[in-house]
Design an enzyme around this catalytic site. Structure first.
Site, PDB file in Angstrom:
ATOM      1  CG  HIS A  51      -7.889  -1.179   2.757  1.00 16.75           C
ATOM      2  ND1 HIS A  51      -8.367  -1.871   3.838  1.00 16.75           N
ATOM      3  CD2 HIS A  51      -6.912  -1.938   2.236  1.00 16.75           C
ATOM      4  CE1 HIS A  51      -7.678  -2.999   3.969  1.00 16.75           C
ATOM      5  NE2 HIS A  51      -6.796  -3.061   3.004  1.00 16.75           N
TER       6      HIS A  51
ATOM      7  CG  HIS B  14      -2.001  -1.102   1.145  1.00 22.23           C
ATOM      8  ND1 HIS B  14      -2.559  -1.576  -0.025  1.00 22.23           N
ATOM      9  CD2 HIS B  14      -2.591  -1.834   2.144  1.00 22.23           C
ATOM     10  CE1 HIS B  14      -3.442  -2.530   0.253  1.00 22.23           C
ATOM     11  NE2 HIS B  14      -3.470  -2.720   1.556  1.00 22.23           N
TER      12      HIS B  14
ATOM     13  CD  GLU C 204      -8.003  -4.237  -0.171  1.00 21.96           C
ATOM     14  OE1 GLU C 204      -6.870  -3.856  -0.496  1.00 21.96           O
ATOM     15  OE2 GLU C 204      -8.183  -5.184   0.618  1.00 21.96           O
TER      16      GLU C 204
HETATM   17  C1  GAL Z   1      -5.004  -5.697   2.458  1.00 18.38           C
HETATM   18  C2  GAL Z   1      -3.933  -6.716   2.253  1.00 18.38           C
HETATM   19  C3  GAL Z   1      -3.869  -7.529   3.508  1.00 18.38           C
HETATM   20  C4  GAL Z   1      -3.575  -6.667   4.707  1.00 18.38           C
HETATM   21  C5  GAL Z   1      -4.529  -5.496   4.729  1.00 18.38           C
HETATM   22  C6  GAL Z   1      -4.190  -4.482   5.779  1.00 18.38           C
HETATM   23  O1  GAL Z   1      -5.204  -4.946   1.306  1.00 18.38           O
HETATM   24  O2  GAL Z   1      -4.207  -7.509   1.121  1.00 18.38           O
HETATM   25  O3  GAL Z   1      -2.897  -8.546   3.400  1.00 18.38           O
HETATM   26  O4  GAL Z   1      -2.242  -6.222   4.667  1.00 18.38           O
HETATM   27  O5  GAL Z   1      -4.577  -4.838   3.505  1.00 18.38           O
HETATM   28  O6  GAL Z   1      -4.191  -5.025   7.046  1.00 18.38           O
END
Ligand code: GAL
Length: 350
Positions: A178, A105, A315
């Site tokens: 998210h 991210h 997402e």
């Molecule tokens: C998601 C990711 C997960 C985790 C989450 C945040 O997008 O795929 O593995 O990191 O974000 O906790």
């Protein structure tokens, strides 16, 4: 209608606001210029009670310390980049290594933790735009980038999120929202009883670091087959390698709608409230994350406790690590050419 209030709480005079957008059915959403975050989504259930269906914090302090990315606008790139490196042309770019050797991210200084500029475009229509300037090599990405995120709440209970980006160099652009949805109510039990439908025949396999292996597999005869609606809980405890790695669902699905915004990609229903969420997008993939690592209890709205499986993140995005996977659609946007993408979350009662 849009209503503005202070959201800075214990923080000092930082001009952090919470904006409430409301439609004629009294559905409302709250968004903040801190991170362009989606803080709440309040919709009516089958008994005409209003239910807040996204996880969130009651103060900006929560958003400043938000490693679960609750309600976050993720940028400049969502999901993972292997070795936190990529090449455009002959130049290698280095990002933060914030998950083992990889980037998740966009690293330590995400757009979800910055103060965005607000333009209230239309008070009557419930439409608000947040703008951000991200300079060349910000987070390690090339190109001076102007980005905007617009939230629109329509009278037919849709939240439309539009992303717009313009860079002066070719760069990676792959933003998502998210939010974790819980259609029982954000402070209720987990989402394992939710019924899920995903319009995808294929998903991308992950390795032990949750990076794509590059392989695109059929969902047929796997726990990833949601082409016929089933509960999220039905196969989430299966002894299946891909499930074991992620401790649940945390995978990218290859969408069948071919980026057509009029074709549904995901439907979720709570059998308890009868609230239904339909999702539409112009992006080629969606990461379905069942909140497998949720554990935060600080600053949560209504002092709720957000444990494992408390919310479902949907997402919409390019495939993970697409910049390093030659068989995935490229997430590069061209210099001086405006890029746009949209995602719609539509609420109704069944
Ligand atoms: C998601 C990711 C997960 C985790 C989450 C945040 O997008 O795929 O593995 O990191 O974000 O906790």
């Amino acid at each position: 209608m849009i209503y503005k209030e202070d959201f800075s709480h214990s923080q000092n005079n930082e001009n952090i606001y919470l904006y409430t957008l409301r439609n004629k059915n009294n559905m409302s959403i709250k968004v903040s210029n801190f991170g362009a975050s989606l803080v709440s989504v309040t919709v009516m259930d089958k008994d005409k009670n209003f239910v807040d269906v996204v996880l969130g914090y009651n103060a900006v302090d929560g958003y400043k310390d938000n490693d679960a990315y609750i309600g976050s606008t993720i940028g400049r790139n969502s999901n993972r980049v292997s070795k936190a490196q990529f090449k455009i042309g002959d130049t290698m770019y280095q990002l933060d290594r914030n998950e083992q050797d990889n980037n998740l991210h966009s690293g330590f200084n995400g757009y979800h933790q910055r103060l965005w500029k607000t333009t209230v475009e239309n008070r009557e229509d419930s439409k608000i735009t947040f703008n951000l300037f991200s300079k060349h090599l910000d987070q390690g990405f090339p190109g001076n980038l102007n980005v905007s995120v617009t939230y629109t709440l329509t009278d037919d209970n849709k939240i439309k999120i539009d992303y717009k980006a313009l860079s002066d160099q070719d760069t990676v652009f792959n933003m998502t929202n998210h939010s974790y949805f819980n259609l029982n109510g954000h402070n209720q039990e987990d989402i394992l009883n939710h019924l899920l439908w995903i319009n995808a025949d294929f998903y991308t396999l992950i390795n032990n670091e949750s990076l794509p292996t590059g392989s695109i597999e059929k969902v047929d005869k796997t726990p990833f087959d949601f082409r016929v609606t089933k509960s999220i809980g039905k196969d989430i405890f299966s002894d299946f390698k891909q499930i074991n790695i992620a401790k649940g669902y945390d995978h990218n699905f290859v969408l069948n709608n071919k980026k057509d915004l009029s074709k549904k990609i995901v439907s979720v229903i709570s059998p308890k409230t009868n609230i239904k969420l339909d999702v539409y997008t112009t992006m080629p993939g969606v990461q379905i994350y069942s909140g497998n690592f949720l554990s935060g209890n600080k600053f949560n709205k209504d002092n709720a406790i957000y444990k494992k499986y408390r919310g479902l993140a949907i997402e919409t995005q390019h495939f993970p690590d697409a910049i390093n996977q030659s068989n995935f659609e490229s997430p590069i946007i061209k210099a001086n050419k405006t890029f746009k993408s949209s995602t719609i979350y539509k609420f109704s009662i069944v």
